[in-house]
Design an enzyme around this catalytic site. Structure first.
Site, PDB file in Angstrom:
ATOM      1  CG  HIS A   1     -19.516   4.697   3.785  1.00  0.00           C
ATOM      2  ND1 HIS A   1     -18.866   3.625   3.204  1.00  0.00           N
ATOM      3  CD2 HIS A   1     -20.436   4.171   4.640  1.00  0.00           C
ATOM      4  CE1 HIS A   1     -19.369   2.504   3.689  1.00  0.00           C
ATOM      5  NE2 HIS A   1     -20.310   2.786   4.566  1.00  0.00           N
TER       6      HIS A   1
ATOM      7  NE  ARG B   1      -3.933  -1.821   2.481  1.00  0.00           N
ATOM      8  CZ  ARG B   1      -4.985  -1.958   1.674  1.00  0.00           C
ATOM      9  NH1 ARG B   1      -5.207  -1.035   0.734  1.00  0.00           N
ATOM     10  NH2 ARG B   1      -5.791  -3.001   1.780  1.00  0.00           N
TER      11      ARG B   1
HETATM   12  C1  GRF Z   1     -20.984   5.533  -4.145  1.00  0.00           C
HETATM   13  O1  GRF Z   1     -22.111   4.997  -3.456  1.00  0.00           O
HETATM   14  C2  GRF Z   1     -19.943   5.925  -3.138  1.00  0.00           C
HETATM   15  O2  GRF Z   1     -20.507   6.347  -1.903  1.00  0.00           O
HETATM   16  C3  GRF Z   1     -19.183   4.657  -2.947  1.00  0.00           C
HETATM   17  O3  GRF Z   1     -19.042   4.188  -4.291  1.00  0.00           O
HETATM   18  C4  GRF Z   1     -20.290   4.430  -4.969  1.00  0.00           C
HETATM   19  C5  GRF Z   1     -20.036   4.793  -6.416  1.00  0.00           C
HETATM   20  O4  GRF Z   1     -19.544   6.080  -6.463  1.00  0.00           O
HETATM   21  N1  GRF Z   1     -17.917   4.862  -2.300  1.00  0.00           N
HETATM   22  P1  GRF Z   1     -19.254   6.797  -7.893  1.00  0.00           P
HETATM   23  O5  GRF Z   1     -20.524   6.675  -8.723  1.00  0.00           O
HETATM   24  O6  GRF Z   1     -18.107   6.036  -8.553  1.00  0.00           O
HETATM   25  O7  GRF Z   1     -18.932   8.204  -7.539  1.00  0.00           O
END
Ligand code: GRF
Length: 228
Positions: free
Chosen positions: A119, A75
């Site tokens: 989130h 990481r």
């Molecule tokens: C979203 O629900 C976000 O909260 C989670 O991933 C999902 C997709 O996000 N972390 P995006 O459409 O790629 O912005």
């Protein structure tokens, strides 16, 4: 107490990290285009080369980098590769938007109090990668989303903004996720705007918002299920 970027006329120098569709990235792009967010997305980085969010960035004329995390043994090495892109750009805020990797201290130490994430649950409920499904299985009446400052823990940092949505009869993971996602697209640009305005300060576990009168409760509280 950690404070946020200096407020003022200068656009916030923003980096957005993605892994997938990039709808939150698109919401940030659109908020900037509408003049609602004084920021400049200087780079979009994805840990997956095929992420559609990279196409969204290209269409918006934003520099992109695909840094495949699988090519790095640790990481820390992956974080160092991202820092090599970020540091020459004088980035003031790193916004994770659908970014599915955990940071090592290498990244978080480089940007203390300057890494945000979103989130799809009302944290601290339902951290992890199946938040919407976990909420449905638990039988909650209210679900939602959270924008927070990233810390070494998983989905555990100081909370900046949240939005709540009802769980409705017949909801499945897709329908609930769509309802939550619409709110994500509202609160992420809001959280970044507060940061750009210099109105956020981290005090222990909490985020203090200068000149914040509290949520608009004109409609009163949310009761779900609504009776009658
Ligand atoms: C979203 O629900 C976000 O909260 C989670 O991933 C999902 C997709 O996000 N972390 P995006 O459409 O790629 O912005």
């Amino acid at each position: 107490m950690s404070n946020s970027a200096p407020s003022g006329a200068a656009p916030l120098k923003l980096a957005v990290l993605i892994s997938g569709s990039g709808t939150n990235l698109q919401a940030i792009i659109d908020a900037i285009a509408r003049g609602e967010l004084n920021a400049e997305i200087r780079v979009v980085i994805s840990n997956r080369g095929g992420a559609y969010g990279l196409e969204r960035a290209r269409q918006a004329g934003i520099m992109t980098h695909a840094i495949e995390h699988r090519k790095f043994p640790t990481r820390e090495d992956f974080d160092r590769a991202m820092l090599a892109v970020l540091q020459p750009l004088s980035i003031e805020l790193v916004a994770c938007a659908g970014f599915m990797r955990l940071f090592s201290p290498v990244m978080l130490d480089a940007y203390p109090g300057r890494v945000m994430n979103i989130h799809p649950s009302l944290l601290p409920a339902f951290p992890g990668i199946h938040a919407q499904r976990d909420a449905l299985e638990h039988g909650v009446r209210v679900a939602g989303c959270t924008v927070f400052f990233v810390t070494p823990g998983v989905d555990d940092g100081p909370i900046i903004a949240q939005a709540a949505v009802p769980v409705l009869p017949g909801d499945d993971e897709t329908r609930l996720s769509e309802r939550i996602l619409a709110e994500e697209h509202r609160i992420y640009p809001l959280a970044i705007r507060l940061f750009q305005q210099g109105r956020l300060a981290i005090s222990g576990r909490k985020v203090l918002i200068r000149d914040y009168a509290g949520p608009e409760l004109a409609a009163g509280s949310i009761i779900n299920p609504r009776t009658g």
